[in-house]
Design an enzyme around this catalytic site. Structure first.
Site, PDB file in Angstrom:
ATOM      1  N   ASP A  67      31.681  -6.506  58.910  1.00 16.74           N
ATOM      2  CA  ASP A  67      31.536  -5.441  58.187  1.00 16.74           C
ATOM      3  C   ASP A  67      32.731  -5.331  57.209  1.00 16.74           C
ATOM      4  OD1 ASP A  67      33.586  -4.929  60.415  1.00 16.74           O
ATOM      5  OD2 ASP A  67      32.387  -3.335  60.853  1.00 16.74           O
ATOM      6  N   ASN A 136      33.455   6.246  69.968  1.00 15.17           N
ATOM      7  CA  ASN A 136      32.082   6.971  70.169  1.00 15.17           C
ATOM      8  C   ASN A 136      31.135   5.872  70.428  1.00 15.17           C
ATOM      9  OD1 ASN A 136      31.891   5.432  67.603  1.00 15.17           O
ATOM     10  ND2 ASN A 136      31.683   7.153  66.685  1.00 15.17           N
ATOM     11  N   HIS A 138      30.600   3.001  68.867  1.00 11.87           N
ATOM     12  CA  HIS A 138      30.133   2.094  67.675  1.00 11.87           C
ATOM     13  C   HIS A 138      30.516   0.604  67.932  1.00 11.87           C
ATOM     14  CE1 HIS A 138      33.793   2.979  65.216  1.00 11.87           C
ATOM     15  NE2 HIS A 138      33.830   1.721  65.449  1.00 11.87           N
ATOM     16  N   GLU A 143      27.062   3.637  63.885  1.00  8.13           N
ATOM     17  CA  GLU A 143      27.444   4.584  64.508  1.00  8.13           C
ATOM     18  C   GLU A 143      26.525   5.483  65.431  1.00  8.13           C
ATOM     19  OE1 GLU A 143      30.661   5.647  64.288  1.00  8.13           O
ATOM     20  OE2 GLU A 143      31.098   5.235  62.122  1.00  8.13           O
TER      21      GLU A 143
HETATM   22  C1  F6R Z   1      35.569  -3.992  63.276  1.00 11.00           C
HETATM   23  C2  F6R Z   1      34.506  -3.062  63.861  1.00 11.00           C
HETATM   24  C3  F6R Z   1      34.665  -1.769  64.652  1.00 11.00           C
HETATM   25  C4  F6R Z   1      35.923  -2.119  65.671  1.00 11.00           C
HETATM   26  C5  F6R Z   1      36.111  -0.600  66.456  1.00 11.00           C
HETATM   27  C6  F6R Z   1      37.133  -0.990  67.458  1.00 11.00           C
HETATM   28  O1  F6R Z   1      35.009  -5.124  62.466  1.00 11.00           O
HETATM   29  O2  F6R Z   1      33.065  -3.231  63.332  1.00 11.00           O
HETATM   30  O3  F6R Z   1      33.483  -1.578  65.383  1.00 11.00           O
HETATM   31  O4  F6R Z   1      35.554  -3.132  66.495  1.00 11.00           O
HETATM   32  O5  F6R Z   1      36.332   0.175  65.758  1.00 11.00           O
HETATM   33  O6  F6R Z   1      38.439  -0.986  66.532  1.00 11.00           O
HETATM   34  P1  F6R Z   1      39.843  -1.145  67.208  1.00 11.00           P
HETATM   35  O7  F6R Z   1      39.730  -2.438  67.723  1.00 11.00           O
HETATM   36  O8  F6R Z   1      40.734  -0.959  66.297  1.00 11.00           O
HETATM   37  O9  F6R Z   1      40.018   0.007  68.246  1.00 11.00           O
END
Ligand code: F6R
Length: 254
Positions: A67, A136, A138, A143
């Protein structure tokens, strides 16, 4: 699904790094899906060490990140392109032209998403996709409520996610409201998935993703349907899981 539980963040990072490094050694032109966020940084550090020690090479590896924020150019300090450059790419031997991240300032975002899908297909599909998980549930920026059937697309970020990610920005107002993300279908199309999670913050999302209903309300639950998914956790993230893998629902190794 296979669940591997390691003592702490460092051991989780080392284990995940070894699993993927082994795949690259066996297939040097691997197509690797990458993630940003805090979780994979430890694994990236291990890969950097392996490359510097001459034990691993990314020269023939092609990468696709999950992303990018809409509205941030690749050279913006908070873009995921900058994050990847700093945390990994500039410290390993990957060829810049083989690294792909959606362009958050493309004039036509729909065309950019279609082009990203085309590039993944042209590369032969993703062999191994690295994932983190949001509190959450995701994955990527998909989401709760997101359709399981989508490829790369533009999403509106939830306020929770914007708040969680504001730690990387000077102020909450600076966090973009939209992002381009690979969809849940793009993720499920990967031949293997390696999901990483660490810390008590993630234990509820991990429990629901692996043992709850498969539902669009918890995007990561779709991974239960993937034929080759490895989940690497530290003990804190695994603290709400049944100790026996739920009587063999999933293979579990501690
Ligand atoms: C990152 C992404 C997100 C993260 C998720 C966890 O490219 O797509 O889905 O993997 O938000 O983030 P952290 O590792 O910072 O807890």
């Amino acid at each position: 699904m296979k669940i591997l539980i390691e003592k702490d963040y460092e051991a989780m990072s080392a284990r995940a790094a070894r699993i993927v490094a082994e795949r690259i050694r066996r297939k040097p032109d691997l197509v690797l899906g990458l993630a940003t966020g805090s979780t994979p940084i430890g694994m990236y550090r291990h890969w950097i060490g392996m490359v510097q020690a001459g034990d691993l090479s990314f020269t023939d590896v092609t990468t696709f990140n999950l992303d990018e924020y809409v509205g941030l150019a690749g050279d913006h300090p908070q873009s995921f392109r900058t994050f990847m450059h700093e945390q990994l790419f500039r410290q390993i031997d990957v060829k810049p032209e083989r690294t792909h991240i959606p362009d958050g300032v493309a004039p036509d975002l729909a065309a950019e998403c279609a082009e990203y899908n085309r590039l993944i297909e042209e590369a032969g599909g993703i062999d191994v996709q690295i994932l983190g998980i949001g509190k959450n549930g995701h994955i990527g920026f998909n989401e709760p409520g997101e359709d399981f059937g989508k490829l790369t697309h533009v999403v509106r970020l939830s306020e929770n996610t914007r708040r969680a990610n504001s730690r990387f920005f000077p102020r909450l107002e600076d966090v973009p409201t939209h992002a381009i993300t690979m969809g849940l279908k793009s993720i499920m199309n990967a031949r293997q998935i390696v999901l990483l999670a660490a810390g008590t913050d993630k234990c509820d999302a991990v429990q629901r993703a692996l043992y709850g209903d498969v539902t669009e309300d918890l995007p990561a639950s779709v991974l239960q349907l993937h034929p080759n998914c490895v989940v690497v956790l530290d003990e804190a993230a695994a603290s709400k899981l049944p100790a026996d893998g739920n009587n063999g629902k999933w293979e579990m190794e501690k």
